[in-house]
Design a protein around this motif. Structure first.
Motif, PDB file in Angstrom:
ATOM      1  N   GLY A   1       4.370   9.676  18.458  1.00 17.03           N
ATOM      2  CA  GLY A   1       5.728  10.091  18.147  1.00 17.03           C
ATOM      3  C   GLY A   1       6.298   9.452  16.895  1.00 17.03           C
ATOM      4  N   PRO A   2       7.636   9.398  16.770  1.00 18.79           N
ATOM      5  CA  PRO A   2       8.272   8.852  15.561  1.00 18.79           C
ATOM      6  C   PRO A   2       7.909   7.380  15.352  1.00 18.79           C
ATOM      7  N   GLN A   3       7.558   7.063  14.119  1.00 19.23           N
ATOM      8  CA  GLN A   3       7.199   5.693  13.754  1.00 19.23           C
ATOM      9  C   GLN A   3       8.067   5.238  12.591  1.00 19.23           C
ATOM     10  N   SER A   4       8.442   3.982  12.598  1.00 20.74           N
ATOM     11  CA  SER A   4       9.241   3.434  11.509  1.00 20.74           C
ATOM     12  C   SER A   4       8.805   1.993  11.265  1.00 20.74           C
ATOM     13  N   TYR A   5       8.486   1.681  10.016  1.00 17.74           N
ATOM     14  CA  TYR A   5       8.027   0.341   9.662  1.00 17.74           C
ATOM     15  C   TYR A   5       8.877  -0.224   8.529  1.00 17.74           C
ATOM     16  N   ASP A   6       9.362  -1.424   8.761  1.00 19.88           N
ATOM     17  CA  ASP A   6      10.050  -2.179   7.727  1.00 19.88           C
ATOM     18  C   ASP A   6       8.955  -2.806   6.856  1.00 19.88           C
ATOM     19  N   LEU A   7       8.760  -2.266   5.667  1.00 17.07           N
ATOM     20  CA  LEU A   7       7.616  -2.675   4.854  1.00 17.07           C
ATOM     21  C   LEU A   7       7.585  -4.176   4.551  1.00 17.07           C
ATOM     22  N   PRO A   8       8.678  -4.785   4.096  1.00 16.34           N
ATOM     23  CA  PRO A   8       8.579  -6.219   3.789  1.00 16.34           C
ATOM     24  C   PRO A   8       8.376  -7.092   5.024  1.00 16.34           C
ATOM     25  N   ARG A   9       8.939  -6.691   6.155  1.00 12.99           N
ATOM     26  CA  ARG A   9       8.862  -7.536   7.351  1.00 12.99           C
ATOM     27  C   ARG A   9       7.615  -7.275   8.178  1.00 12.99           C
ATOM     28  N   GLN A  10       7.199  -6.013   8.287  1.00 12.82           N
ATOM     29  CA  GLN A  10       6.112  -5.662   9.200  1.00 12.82           C
ATOM     30  C   GLN A  10       4.786  -5.370   8.505  1.00 12.82           C
ATOM     31  N   VAL A  11       4.804  -5.181   7.192  1.00 14.36           N
ATOM     32  CA  VAL A  11       3.574  -4.818   6.481  1.00 14.36           C
ATOM     33  C   VAL A  11       3.273  -5.808   5.357  1.00 14.36           C
ATOM     34  N   GLY A  12       4.227  -6.008   4.475  1.00  6.42           N
ATOM     35  CA  GLY A  12       4.048  -6.958   3.388  1.00  6.42           C
ATOM     36  C   GLY A  12       3.237  -6.403   2.233  1.00  6.42           C
ATOM     37  N   ASP A  13       2.996  -7.251   1.247  1.00  5.04           N
ATOM     38  CA  ASP A  13       2.244  -6.880   0.047  1.00  5.04           C
ATOM     39  C   ASP A  13       0.750  -6.976   0.363  1.00  5.04           C
ATOM     40  N   VAL A  14       0.059  -5.867   0.419  1.00  2.00           N
ATOM     41  CA  VAL A  14      -1.345  -5.868   0.818  1.00  2.00           C
ATOM     42  C   VAL A  14      -2.259  -5.898  -0.407  1.00  2.00           C
ATOM     43  N   VAL A  15      -3.477  -6.348  -0.191  1.00  2.00           N
ATOM     44  CA  VAL A  15      -4.488  -6.397  -1.250  1.00  2.00           C
ATOM     45  C   VAL A  15      -4.975  -4.986  -1.558  1.00  2.00           C
ATOM     46  N   VAL A  16      -5.031  -4.662  -2.850  1.00  2.00           N
ATOM     47  CA  VAL A  16      -5.604  -3.381  -3.271  1.00  2.00           C
ATOM     48  C   VAL A  16      -6.902  -3.574  -4.060  1.00  2.00           C
ATOM     49  N   LEU A  17      -7.114  -4.773  -4.608  1.00  2.00           N
ATOM     50  CA  LEU A  17      -8.383  -5.111  -5.252  1.00  2.00           C
ATOM     51  C   LEU A  17      -8.749  -6.517  -4.826  1.00  2.00           C
ATOM     52  N   ARG A  18      -9.888  -6.658  -4.155  1.00  2.00           N
ATOM     53  CA  ARG A  18     -10.270  -7.935  -3.585  1.00  2.00           C
ATOM     54  C   ARG A  18     -10.720  -8.926  -4.652  1.00  2.00           C
ATOM     55  N   SER A  19     -10.766 -10.186  -4.281  1.00  2.00           N
ATOM     56  CA  SER A  19     -11.165 -11.226  -5.229  1.00  2.00           C
ATOM     57  C   SER A  19     -12.642 -11.135  -5.598  1.00  2.00           C
ATOM     58  N   ASP A  20     -13.444 -10.437  -4.787  1.00  2.00           N
ATOM     59  CA  ASP A  20     -14.859 -10.246  -5.116  1.00  2.00           C
ATOM     60  C   ASP A  20     -15.085  -9.007  -5.966  1.00  2.00           C
ATOM     61  N   GLY A  21     -13.994  -8.358  -6.401  1.00  2.00           N
ATOM     62  CA  GLY A  21     -14.095  -7.197  -7.267  1.00  2.00           C
ATOM     63  C   GLY A  21     -14.241  -5.876  -6.541  1.00  2.00           C
ATOM     64  N   ILE A  22     -14.267  -5.900  -5.207  1.00  2.00           N
ATOM     65  CA  ILE A  22     -14.398  -4.668  -4.424  1.00  2.00           C
ATOM     66  C   ILE A  22     -13.010  -4.071  -4.186  1.00  2.00           C
ATOM     67  N   MET A  23     -12.873  -2.776  -4.418  1.00  2.00           N
ATOM     68  CA  MET A  23     -11.601  -2.111  -4.169  1.00  2.00           C
ATOM     69  C   MET A  23     -11.297  -2.168  -2.673  1.00  2.00           C
ATOM     70  N   ALA A  24     -10.081  -2.510  -2.316  1.00  2.00           N
ATOM     71  CA  ALA A  24      -9.724  -2.691  -0.917  1.00  2.00           C
ATOM     72  C   ALA A  24      -9.551  -1.359  -0.197  1.00  2.00           C
ATOM     73  N   TYR A  25      -9.730  -1.425   1.122  1.00  2.00           N
ATOM     74  CA  TYR A  25      -9.654  -0.242   1.976  1.00  2.00           C
ATOM     75  C   TYR A  25      -8.378   0.550   1.747  1.00  2.00           C
ATOM     76  N   GLN A  26      -7.229  -0.119   1.720  1.00  2.00           N
ATOM     77  CA  GLN A  26      -5.952   0.602   1.684  1.00  2.00           C
ATOM     78  C   GLN A  26      -5.829   1.481   0.446  1.00  2.00           C
ATOM     79  N   LEU A  27      -6.243   0.983  -0.699  1.00  2.00           N
ATOM     80  CA  LEU A  27      -6.155   1.791  -1.915  1.00  2.00           C
ATOM     81  C   LEU A  27      -7.220   2.884  -1.922  1.00  2.00           C
ATOM     82  N   ALA A  28      -8.455   2.536  -1.585  1.00  2.00           N
ATOM     83  CA  ALA A  28      -9.536   3.523  -1.624  1.00  2.00           C
ATOM     84  C   ALA A  28      -9.237   4.708  -0.712  1.00  2.00           C
ATOM     85  N   VAL A  29      -8.774   4.440   0.498  1.00  2.00           N
ATOM     86  CA  VAL A  29      -8.498   5.520   1.445  1.00  2.00           C
ATOM     87  C   VAL A  29      -7.325   6.372   0.976  1.00  2.00           C
ATOM     88  N   ALA A  30      -6.276   5.731   0.462  1.00  2.00           N
ATOM     89  CA  ALA A  30      -5.132   6.497  -0.041  1.00  2.00           C
ATOM     90  C   ALA A  30      -5.542   7.396  -1.194  1.00  2.00           C
TER      91      ALA A  30
END
Length: 346
Positions: free
Chosen positions: A194-223
């Motif tokens: 059903g309906p979902q609502s997420y407060d991005l700064p409180r419940q999600v935060g700033d996520v990694v999009v490029l890992r420190s090992d040079g591998i593109m992170a899941y969140q960016l690749a999938v999007a």
């Protein structure tokens, strides 16, 4: 049938449902994978739509040799076909890098009354170790999602880039709006929960999009993949509900405006309460097939877990297509437990 020509993919109107099966080649498919794949396939096929197959092999250290071939063989054995060629994330690095470069050129909107010269870059380097993040983060809600406390977000930009130039190990994160700022709340409708609502700064935060090992992170690749492939229906486990919120934020900055239908499934757990995974080798499809289990038995168990029938009786895909509805799945939101008795009673 699996492997239809690419020329057939874009026939019909744009409103056609395009779903996807997106397994990771880290081993043989297990019953939980089959359950998710069946739901994704039924969701698209019941609407007369297409199904794409994407092998999510971007996390190369976890990839098992030949697992992609095993996955395709198991899907075909179950009768879960797909349209067009198989897409491999490992072959799409240039696309991810291009998207990453575009995101790096963007900024968050300045806070009301703030100095436009002090805008937050949308993508910023992060020098925190995993231990640093765990020590500074609030406990998560059991879905494995650790909310980053924003430590490196507040570094002066000149200092941060001096560290990058000096060769300091770093990942790259995408910033979300501060609390109360436009876009800080992400809302969407899930077909099952059903309906979902997420407060991005409180419940999600700033996520990694490029890992420190040079591998593109899941969140960016999938999007990027879902946008580029024209996916309009995403079916996956409920542990990725919060990932949907950040992926919608990323999609917005990629310029995606097409609506996506989301459906998050209850999880399948083993009898000991742990989430079913490839470590339960006795429940992988290779072993089950060698033991003489028929595909209709696997489909029956998965259909029972989805709430499409009252027990784990054998069933074929044609029958399941007739029985499928999101309403049926929405009535069965509890996580499932797969016991030895429950399986071998088939």
């Amino acid at each position: 049938m699996a492997g239809k020509e690419e020329a057939e993919l874009n026939t019909g109107e744009r409103e056609q449902v395009v779903g996807r099966m997106a397994p990771s080649p880290t081993g043989r498919m297990h019953l939980g994978n089959a359950y998710a794949a069946l739901a994704a396939w039924l969701g698209a096929r019941s609407a007369g739509g297409q199904v794409r197959l994407r092998i999510e092999d971007i996390d190369t250290p976890r990839v098992v040799a030949d697992a992609d071939r095993w996955i395709q063989d198991d899907l075909a054995w179950l009768g879960l076909d797909w349209d067009g060629p198989v897409v491999y994330q490992s072959e799409r690095q240039d696309l991810y890098r291009q998207a990453f470069a575009g995101l790096r050129e963007q900024y968050l909107p300045a806070a009301s009354g703030g100095d436009s010269g002090a805008q937050q870059a949308l993508i910023y380097p992060c020098f925190c170790s995993r231990a640093d993040i765990r020590a500074a983060s609030a406990p998560n809600e059991g879905d494995g999602f650790l909310v980053y406390p924003g430590t490196c977000r507040h570094l002066p930009q000149a200092q941060a880039f001096d560290q990058v130039e000096a060769g300091a190990r770093h990942a790259w994160r995408i910033a979300v709006p501060s609390g109360g700022q436009p876009g800080s709340v992400c809302a969407f409708i899930d077909q099952i929960f059903g309906p979902q609502s997420y407060d991005l700064p409180r419940q999600v935060g700033d996520v990694v999009v490029l890992r420190s090992d040079g591998i593109m992170a899941y969140q960016l690749a999938v999007a990027v993949d879902d946008f580029d492939m024209g996916i309009t229906q995403v079916v996956r486990g409920r542990d990725l509900l919060r990932s949907t919120a950040i992926q919608l934020w990323i999609r917005e900055h990629l310029g995606a405006s097409e609506p996506v239908e989301w459906a998050h499934l209850p999880l399948v757990d083993a009898a000991d309460g742990r989430r079913l995974s490839k470590r339960y080798g006795s429940l992988d499809l290779g072993n089950l097939r060698q033991a003489g289990v028929a595909p209709e038995q696997i489909l029956g168990l998965c259909a029972w877990f989805l709430g499409l029938q009252n027990g784990p009786e054998q069933v074929d895909l044609e029958t399941l297509l007739e029985a499928f509805s999101w309403e049926s799945l929405a009535k069965n939101r509890e996580d499932k437990v797969l016991t030895a008795d429950g399986w071998w009673s088939l």
